[in-house]
Design a protein around this motif. Structure first.
Motif, mmCIF file in Angstrom:
data_model
loop_
_atom_site.group_PDB
_atom_site.id
_atom_site.type_symbol
_atom_site.label_atom_id
_atom_site.label_comp_id
_atom_site.label_asym_id
_atom_site.label_seq_id
_atom_site.Cartn_x
_atom_site.Cartn_y
_atom_site.Cartn_z
ATOM 1 N N ILE A 105 67.611 -7.730 -8.549
ATOM 2 C CA ILE A 105 66.997 -7.524 -9.865
ATOM 3 C C ILE A 105 65.981 -6.393 -9.764
ATOM 4 C CG2 ILE A 105 65.610 -8.564 -11.701
ATOM 5 C CD1 ILE A 105 66.705 -11.278 -10.876
ATOM 6 N N LYS A 106 66.101 -5.428 -10.659
ATOM 7 C CA LYS A 106 65.180 -4.301 -10.721
ATOM 8 C C LYS A 106 64.345 -4.428 -11.991
ATOM 9 C CE LYS A 106 66.944 -2.135 -7.109
ATOM 10 N NZ LYS A 106 66.184 -1.923 -5.867
ATOM 11 N N ARG A 107 63.013 -4.476 -11.829
ATOM 12 C CA ARG A 107 62.111 -4.635 -12.967
ATOM 13 C C ARG A 107 61.047 -3.550 -12.932
ATOM 14 N NH1 ARG A 107 62.591 -9.710 -10.368
ATOM 15 N NH2 ARG A 107 60.782 -9.053 -9.177
ATOM 16 N N ALA A 108 60.725 -2.999 -14.089
ATOM 17 C CA ALA A 108 59.697 -1.958 -14.147
ATOM 18 C C ALA A 108 58.999 -1.985 -15.499
ATOM 19 C CB ALA A 108 60.312 -0.582 -13.907
ATOM 20 N N LEU A 109 57.707 -1.642 -15.479
ATOM 21 C CA LEU A 109 56.909 -1.487 -16.697
ATOM 22 C C LEU A 109 56.395 -0.055 -16.731
ATOM 23 C CD1 LEU A 109 54.879 -4.810 -16.391
ATOM 24 C CD2 LEU A 109 56.709 -4.352 -18.039
ATOM 25 N N CYS A 110 56.416 0.552 -17.904
ATOM 26 C CA CYS A 110 56.040 1.962 -18.027
ATOM 27 C C CYS A 110 54.836 2.120 -18.956
ATOM 28 C CB CYS A 110 57.208 2.779 -18.567
ATOM 29 S SG CYS A 110 58.706 2.641 -17.566
ATOM 30 N N GLU A 132 49.184 1.014 -6.324
ATOM 31 C CA GLU A 132 49.865 -0.246 -6.072
ATOM 32 C C GLU A 132 49.088 -1.370 -6.716
ATOM 33 O OE1 GLU A 132 51.888 -2.683 -2.327
ATOM 34 O OE2 GLU A 132 50.918 -0.743 -2.038
ATOM 35 N N GLY A 133 49.796 -2.254 -7.443
ATOM 36 C CA GLY A 133 49.159 -3.380 -8.113
ATOM 37 C C GLY A 133 49.468 -4.678 -7.407
ATOM 38 N N SER A 134 49.176 -5.788 -8.075
ATOM 39 C CA SER A 134 49.357 -7.107 -7.477
ATOM 40 C C SER A 134 50.816 -7.398 -7.165
ATOM 41 C CB SER A 134 48.815 -8.181 -8.419
ATOM 42 O OG SER A 134 47.462 -7.964 -8.698
ATOM 43 N N PHE A 135 51.724 -6.879 -7.991
ATOM 44 C CA PHE A 135 53.128 -7.252 -7.844
ATOM 45 C C PHE A 135 54.067 -6.064 -7.722
ATOM 46 C CE2 PHE A 135 51.025 -10.717 -10.051
ATOM 47 C CZ PHE A 135 51.417 -11.807 -9.293
ATOM 48 N N GLY A 136 53.535 -4.866 -7.584
ATOM 49 C CA GLY A 136 54.435 -3.730 -7.478
ATOM 50 C C GLY A 136 53.729 -2.421 -7.210
ATOM 51 N N GLU A 137 54.530 -1.370 -7.052
ATOM 52 C CA GLU A 137 54.021 -0.038 -6.792
ATOM 53 C C GLU A 137 54.149 0.820 -8.040
ATOM 54 O OE1 GLU A 137 56.501 0.960 -3.474
ATOM 55 O OE2 GLU A 137 55.089 0.137 -2.024
ATOM 56 N N HIS A 162 57.950 -5.645 -7.075
ATOM 57 C CA HIS A 162 58.582 -5.882 -5.791
ATOM 58 C C HIS A 162 59.888 -6.650 -6.003
ATOM 59 C CE1 HIS A 162 55.065 -4.330 -3.897
ATOM 60 N NE2 HIS A 162 54.283 -5.331 -4.256
ATOM 61 N N PRO A 163 60.982 -6.209 -5.375
ATOM 62 C CA PRO A 163 62.280 -6.861 -5.603
ATOM 63 C C PRO A 163 62.348 -8.285 -5.094
ATOM 64 C CG PRO A 163 62.430 -5.261 -3.824
ATOM 65 C CD PRO A 163 61.073 -5.072 -4.461
ATOM 66 N N ILE A 164 61.586 -8.598 -4.045
ATOM 67 C CA ILE A 164 61.601 -9.951 -3.488
ATOM 68 C C ILE A 164 60.258 -10.596 -3.772
ATOM 69 C CG2 ILE A 164 61.890 -11.360 -1.430
ATOM 70 C CD1 ILE A 164 63.526 -9.106 -0.234
ATOM 71 N N SER A 165 60.223 -11.467 -4.768
ATOM 72 C CA SER A 165 58.983 -12.142 -5.130
ATOM 73 C C SER A 165 59.325 -13.411 -5.891
ATOM 74 C CB SER A 165 58.109 -11.241 -6.016
ATOM 75 O OG SER A 165 56.999 -11.956 -6.506
ATOM 76 N N ARG A 166 58.814 -14.543 -5.416
ATOM 77 C CA ARG A 166 59.114 -15.803 -6.082
ATOM 78 C C ARG A 166 58.512 -15.854 -7.479
ATOM 79 N NH1 ARG A 166 54.935 -19.521 -5.867
ATOM 80 N NH2 ARG A 166 53.140 -18.930 -4.622
ATOM 81 N N LEU A 167 57.501 -15.014 -7.741
ATOM 82 C CA LEU A 167 56.883 -14.983 -9.061
ATOM 83 C C LEU A 167 57.311 -13.762 -9.864
ATOM 84 C CD1 LEU A 167 53.227 -16.031 -8.112
ATOM 85 C CD2 LEU A 167 55.046 -17.461 -9.044
ATOM 86 N N GLY A 168 58.289 -13.021 -9.352
ATOM 87 C CA GLY A 168 58.657 -11.750 -9.957
ATOM 88 C C GLY A 168 58.984 -11.804 -11.428
ATOM 89 N N ASN A 169 60.010 -12.579 -11.808
ATOM 90 C CA ASN A 169 60.417 -12.626 -13.208
ATOM 91 C C ASN A 169 59.335 -13.219 -14.092
ATOM 92 O OD1 ASN A 169 62.985 -11.442 -13.147
ATOM 93 N ND2 ASN A 169 63.904 -13.310 -12.341
ATOM 94 N N LYS A 170 58.669 -14.259 -13.594
ATOM 95 C CA LYS A 170 57.613 -14.906 -14.369
ATOM 96 C C LYS A 170 56.469 -13.944 -14.632
ATOM 97 C CE LYS A 170 54.275 -18.709 -14.050
ATOM 98 N NZ LYS A 170 53.792 -19.833 -13.204
ATOM 99 N N GLU A 171 56.018 -13.227 -13.603
ATOM 100 C CA GLU A 171 54.904 -12.301 -13.766
ATOM 101 C C GLU A 171 55.309 -11.078 -14.583
ATOM 102 O OE1 GLU A 171 52.758 -15.061 -12.167
ATOM 103 O OE2 GLU A 171 51.960 -13.244 -13.064
ATOM 104 N N PHE A 172 56.569 -10.657 -14.441
ATOM 105 C CA PHE A 172 57.065 -9.540 -15.255
ATOM 106 C C PHE A 172 56.996 -9.890 -16.734
ATOM 107 C CE2 PHE A 172 60.515 -7.537 -17.611
ATOM 108 C CZ PHE A 172 60.325 -6.195 -17.316
ATOM 109 N N GLU A 173 57.504 -11.065 -17.080
ATOM 110 C CA GLU A 173 57.482 -11.491 -18.479
ATOM 111 C C GLU A 173 56.054 -11.671 -18.987
ATOM 112 O OE1 GLU A 173 59.169 -15.065 -21.378
ATOM 113 O OE2 GLU A 173 59.754 -14.978 -19.270
#
Length: 202
Positions: free
Chosen positions: A106-111, A31-36, A54-65
């Motif tokens: 919104i579903k976001r993932a990094l591989c 598990e990392g700072s923003f997801g599993e 995590h699907p519910i995160s105010r920084l989700g899209n910003k941190e994903f990008e």
């Protein structure tokens, strides 16, 4: 997907669900700072690590990008290699207090390439590992080389801001890879920047 210098591939989120057994607990590896993070087995037998934000995160899209941009541009043997990503919006009607509401998720993932030996914190906690000083020194040196690349060889330099044993991954040859760039900051020129963020590890 292999560990070559290629653009990360856009992957369907449904495919990531399939190769991780619907993100089952049996496939969870961290598990990392923003997801599993889950282990996924592709049809060709190759393993990848799938980090689902995590699907519910105010920084989700910003941190994903941010994490995508940082990892997609860094090429170094001691930095984890981004091989794919997914970003999809799913909508469905749900009943709430007698009304039908259309809810979007919104579903976001990094591989990444899967690291056989997991994270450094597990390695340090395993006193029975029995690795000699040469191996331990190579891990220390590799981490330093990765940091040197980020902070001195990149232009502008990049600072990780959440470096810890859990964010150092070890491949099949015990080569360390710095991971989890969700909090990274880019610093340009001689400009001094400060962050007051409380996200991450104290």
């Amino acid at each position: 997907m292999d560990d070559v210098c290629a653009e990360p591939r856009l992957l369907p989120f449904q495919l990531l669900k399939e190769i991780t057994n619907d993100f089952s607990t049996d496939m969870k590896v961290g598990e990392g700072s923003f997801g599993e993070v889950y282990k996924g087995e592709q049809k060709n037998g190759q393993m990848i690590a799938v980090k689902v934000l995590h699907p519910i995160s105010r920084l989700g899209n910003k941190e994903f990008e941010k994490e995508y941009q940082n990892l997609a541009t860094v090429q170094h043997k001691n930095i984890v290699r981004l091989v794919g990503y997914s970003h999809e919006t799913f909508g469905e009607f749900r009943h709430f207090e007698g009304r039908s509401l259309f809810i979007e998720t919104i579903k976001r993932a990094l591989c990444f390439k899967y690291m056989e030996h997991g994270s450094l914190d597990r390695f340090l906690a395993d006193e029975s590992s029995g690795h000699d000083w040469r191996t331990r020194f190579a891990i220390i040196k590799g981490i330093c080389q990765g940091l040197k690349h980020l902070q001195e060889e990149l232009n502008p330099p990049m600072y990780h801001l959440d470096l810890k044993p859990a964010n150092i991954l070890l491949d099949e040859n015990m080569v360390p890879k710095i991971a989890d760039f969700g909090l990274s900051r880019l610093f340009g020129g001689e400009q001094t920047q400060m962050t007051n963020t409380r996200i991450g590890t104290m």
